[in-house]
Design an enzyme around this catalytic site. Structure first.
Site, PDB file in Angstrom:
ATOM      1  CD  GLU A  67       3.906   2.177  -2.179  1.00  0.00           C
ATOM      2  OE1 GLU A  67       3.648   1.714  -3.305  1.00  0.00           O
ATOM      3  OE2 GLU A  67       3.517   3.294  -1.795  1.00  0.00           O
ATOM      4  CB  CYS A  86       6.991  -3.391  -7.673  1.00  0.00           C
ATOM      5  SG  CYS A  86       7.698  -1.743  -7.559  1.00  0.00           S
ATOM      6  CE  LYS A 126      12.837  -9.412   8.309  1.00  0.00           C
ATOM      7  NZ  LYS A 126      13.681  -9.682   7.136  1.00  0.00           N
ATOM      8  CD  GLU A 150       5.001  -8.762  -8.431  1.00  0.00           C
ATOM      9  OE1 GLU A 150       4.897  -9.325  -7.331  1.00  0.00           O
ATOM     10  OE2 GLU A 150       5.269  -7.556  -8.548  1.00  0.00           O
TER      11      GLU A 150
HETATM   12  P1  NAP Z   1       8.286 -10.403   0.530  1.00  0.00           P
HETATM   13  O1  NAP Z   1       8.586 -11.840   0.469  1.00  0.00           O
HETATM   14  O2  NAP Z   1       6.896  -9.970   0.790  1.00  0.00           O
HETATM   15  O3  NAP Z   1       9.259  -9.805   1.651  1.00  0.00           O
HETATM   16  C1  NAP Z   1       9.265  -8.426   1.935  1.00  0.00           C
HETATM   17  C2  NAP Z   1       9.716  -8.221   3.360  1.00  0.00           C
HETATM   18  O4  NAP Z   1       8.757  -8.786   4.253  1.00  0.00           O
HETATM   19  C3  NAP Z   1      11.034  -8.905   3.679  1.00  0.00           C
HETATM   20  O5  NAP Z   1      11.757  -8.085   4.546  1.00  0.00           O
HETATM   21  C4  NAP Z   1      10.584 -10.179   4.368  1.00  0.00           C
HETATM   22  O6  NAP Z   1      11.578 -10.724   5.201  1.00  0.00           O
HETATM   23  C5  NAP Z   1       9.409  -9.662   5.158  1.00  0.00           C
HETATM   24  N1  NAP Z   1       8.452 -10.695   5.570  1.00  0.00           N
HETATM   25  C6  NAP Z   1       8.290 -11.950   5.088  1.00  0.00           C
HETATM   26  N2  NAP Z   1       7.300 -12.570   5.741  1.00  0.00           N
HETATM   27  C7  NAP Z   1       6.813 -11.704   6.657  1.00  0.00           C
HETATM   28  C8  NAP Z   1       5.749 -11.758   7.629  1.00  0.00           C
HETATM   29  N3  NAP Z   1       5.014 -12.831   7.794  1.00  0.00           N
HETATM   30  N4  NAP Z   1       5.530 -10.662   8.379  1.00  0.00           N
HETATM   31  C9  NAP Z   1       6.252  -9.544   8.212  1.00  0.00           C
HETATM   32  N5  NAP Z   1       7.270  -9.441   7.316  1.00  0.00           N
HETATM   33  C10 NAP Z   1       7.541 -10.503   6.542  1.00  0.00           C
HETATM   34  O7  NAP Z   1       8.747  -9.650  -0.789  1.00  0.00           O
HETATM   35  P2  NAP Z   1      10.138  -9.831  -1.544  1.00  0.00           P
HETATM   36  O8  NAP Z   1      10.150 -11.204  -2.116  1.00  0.00           O
HETATM   37  O9  NAP Z   1      11.235  -9.413  -0.666  1.00  0.00           O
HETATM   38  O10 NAP Z   1      10.026  -8.710  -2.678  1.00  0.00           O
HETATM   39  C11 NAP Z   1       9.328  -8.897  -3.856  1.00  0.00           C
HETATM   40  C12 NAP Z   1       7.937  -8.303  -3.784  1.00  0.00           C
HETATM   41  O11 NAP Z   1       7.988  -6.929  -3.432  1.00  0.00           O
HETATM   42  C13 NAP Z   1       7.215  -8.325  -5.120  1.00  0.00           C
HETATM   43  O12 NAP Z   1       5.889  -8.720  -4.950  1.00  0.00           O
HETATM   44  C14 NAP Z   1       7.277  -6.870  -5.569  1.00  0.00           C
HETATM   45  O13 NAP Z   1       6.263  -6.493  -6.469  1.00  0.00           O
HETATM   46  C15 NAP Z   1       7.148  -6.167  -4.288  1.00  0.00           C
HETATM   47  N6  NAP Z   1       7.641  -4.793  -4.443  1.00  0.00           N
HETATM   48  C16 NAP Z   1       6.754  -3.752  -4.414  1.00  0.00           C
HETATM   49  C17 NAP Z   1       7.201  -2.458  -4.592  1.00  0.00           C
HETATM   50  C18 NAP Z   1       6.266  -1.272  -4.551  1.00  0.00           C
HETATM   51  O14 NAP Z   1       6.749  -0.173  -4.303  1.00  0.00           O
HETATM   52  N7  NAP Z   1       4.977  -1.439  -4.769  1.00  0.00           N
HETATM   53  C19 NAP Z   1       8.554  -2.224  -4.803  1.00  0.00           C
HETATM   54  C20 NAP Z   1       9.422  -3.316  -4.843  1.00  0.00           C
HETATM   55  C21 NAP Z   1       8.950  -4.589  -4.644  1.00  0.00           C
HETATM   56  P3  NAP Z   1      12.449 -12.007   4.731  1.00  0.00           P
HETATM   57  O15 NAP Z   1      13.281 -11.575   3.608  1.00  0.00           O
HETATM   58  O16 NAP Z   1      13.247 -12.307   5.930  1.00  0.00           O
HETATM   59  O17 NAP Z   1      11.467 -13.064   4.354  1.00  0.00           O
END
Ligand code: NAP
Ligand code: MG
Length: 497
Positions: A268, A303, A192, A401
């Site tokens: 992550e 991240c 997904k 962040e």
């Molecule tokens: P996000 O909003 O948490 O979304 C991540 C994924 O989760 C997307 O596919 C999103 O789908 C899905 N999602 C959203 N709500 C959900 C729910 N209630 N249940 C299950 N899945 C759900 O994160 P993002 O905005 O895409 O990415 C930025 C974040 O990722 C930052 O906090 C960054 O630090 C973190 N990150 C961490 C790492 C690491 O390796 N530690 C690496 C890169 C990024 P939709 O797009 O359809 O909402």
């Protein structure tokens, strides 16, 4: 870095992307049962360039059933490891050949300069995939020696259906960190992707099929995270959710596991990484250039972004001046232009969110040393890097962040203070130290509460090293053999002789 591919051909590729995508299921491209689609918009042009299906809960249930039945029929899980490895290596070759197209897709989806998408992101996906492909037939199981009247075999088995939920900031490379080890271990995988970067993930899966992944072994379900992601994380058949994304969503997945089947949830999550420059850094100019890269690369949407920069007092003024100069000299602009260093923020809402943070920093009394908030081009979601001095640990820009090109620079007196400041965060993903003192390197590396510590470098790694966070940055690990734990069950078979 400049591209070897002329930007005209990248533009031609960008203009030729399909105007709609299906989901990728065992039968090939499918629509959502509701026929609803979601637009993908290019943050640089502001235009919709394609659309993807908005899957329903019923669609997710069907896709999970397929994944389980494919697992049960052993078309993939039953192959010899070397055969699975060959398919993964062939897949890596196809991705490499398709690098320009994938790069352009990523670029349109979230604004990353296409040359960086190709040279860093797609290249990293290929490297990691090949590494797992080559590893497939080199792992062995265990057996304790010296048992007189018995034999114990400790073996690993795939868990079944793995759901990978991924973010938009490095859509291909982060997805691959989950797909490659989960598939290598013999699982069926459902990806997904983040809504806005679904198209590149769909192309990835299509290439996997061309490389020989049997139907249904890798499926991609597109749609809203709140619906599709939740349906996967609450499904009682899914054995493991492997997530990269925000801390808020990640923590929610633990609750979804608790109310369904207690599935493994690997997280992550976010970060607020400290980058610490001591006066005895071996090459201060290199440290300054790298520190600038660390908070601006991918327009700060990383991240591991080095978003808190701590500098020893005696070199503080020099480093601060250098960071401002470097940050101001970056070329902001069109992601398809090979001379662009920083593209737009990934979306209008991401732009607004980062701009709000910059304004809050000014309102809370921090000193903004670079361009005024909002400078550059609002219509293009372009934002100049923001360097803040005189920040305090209670400020929002210092604690949250931000996920944009914003850094807080703060002086420190001695090693003890540097360590205290560095660890004063809810996150624990990355940390960097710049110093020539070997003893200090070891003291600091031991003291830093982070999963990755870089010394006189930033963001280094190879496929065999783990990538892990602690505290609110997550649990478990991606990469290397460490990633395999969550994708396999241990079994002990005890044989009395
Ligand atoms: P996000 O909003 O948490 O979304 C991540 C994924 O989760 C997307 O596919 C999103 O789908 C899905 N999602 C959203 N709500 C959900 C729910 N209630 N249940 C299950 N899945 C759900 O994160 P993002 O905005 O895409 O990415 C930025 C974040 O990722 C930052 O906090 C960054 O630090 C973190 N990150 C961490 C790492 C690491 O390796 N530690 C690496 C890169 C990024 P939709 O797009 O359809 O909402
Ligand atoms: Mg999000």
């Amino acid at each position: 870095m400049t591209s070897t591919v002329p930007s005209t051909s990248l533009r031609a590729l960008a203009a030729s992307l399909p105007s709609s995508f299906g989901m990728w299921e065992a039968s090939g491209w499918t629509e959502a049962s509701s026929s609803e689609t979601l637009p993908l918009c290019d943050p640089w042009t502001g235009e919709k360039f394609t659309e993807v299906p908005a899957a329903t809960i019923d669609d997710v249930a069907r896709i999970v059933r397929t994944a389980q039945s494919v697992f049960d029929n052993r078309s993939w899980s039953g192959l010899a490891p070397v055969q699975r490895g060959r398919v993964l290596i062939a897949w890596a070759d196809l991705i490499e050949q398709d690098a320009d197209r994938l790069a352009v897709m990523i670029s349109r989806e979230m604004g990353k300069p296409a040359h960086q998408a190709r040279d860093f992101e797609v290249a990293s996906a290929v490297r990691n995939l090949r590494w797992y492909g080559e590893l497939a037939d080199k792992l062995t199981d265990d057996s304790p020696r010296g048992l007189h009247d018995s034999v114990a075999l400790v073996t690993r088995e795939p868990v079944g259906v793995v759901a990978a939920i991924t973010p938009w900031n490095f859509p291909i490379s982060l997805a691959m960190l989950k797909l490659a080890p989960a598939l290598m271990a013999g699982n069926s995988v459902i990806l997904k992707p983040a809504q806005q970067t679904s198209a590149s993930s769909l192309r990835l899966a299509e290439l996997g099929s061309l490389a020989g992944l049997p139907d249904g072994v890798l499926q991609v379900v597109t749609g809203r995270g709140s619906i599709v992601g939740t349906a996967l994380s609450r499904d009682a058949t899914v054995a493991c959710v492997s997530f990269t994304g925000s801390t808020d969503v990640g923590l929610r997945l633990l609750g979804d596991s608790a109310v369904s089947n207690g599935k493994t949830v690997s997280l992550e999550l976010g970060g607020k990484s400290p980058n610490i420059i001591f006066a005895d850094a071996p090459d201060l100019d290199h440290a300054i250039r790298t520190a600038t890269w660390a908070f601006t690369f991918n327009t700060g949407q990383m991240c591991t972004a080095g978003s808190r920069l701590f500098v020893e007092k005696s070199v503080y003024d020099e480093v601060l001046r250098g960071i401002c100069e470097q940050a101001s000299s970056l070329t902001l602009g069109d992601p398809l232009d090979p001379t662009t260093d920083l593209g737009p923020l990934s979306s209008r809402s991401q732009y607004d969110s980062v701009l709000e943070y910059i304004k809050s920093g000014v309102d809370e009394g921090a000193k903004l040393l670079t361009a005024a908030p909002g400078a550059v081009d609002e219509d293009r979601c372009l934002l100049a890097p923001a360097v803040f001095a005189e920040t305090t640990s209670s400020m929002q820009i210092y604690r949250d962040e931000i996920f944009g090109p914003v850094v807080c620079v703060q002086p420190f007196q001695d090693e003890a203070e540097a360590l205290r400041l560095a660890n004063d965060t809810d996150y624990g993903l990355g940390a960097a130290i710049w110093t020539s003192d070997v003893s200090r390197i070891h003291r600091m590396a031991r003291g830093l509460d982070a999963g990755n510590v870089w010394v006189n470098s930033y963001e280094e790694g190879v496929p065999s090293t783990p990538f892990a966070g602690r505290k609110l940055s997550g649990n478990g690990a991606d990469k290397g053999t460490y990633a395999l734990d969550k994708y396999s069950h241990l079994k002990t078979t005890w044989i009395a002789l």
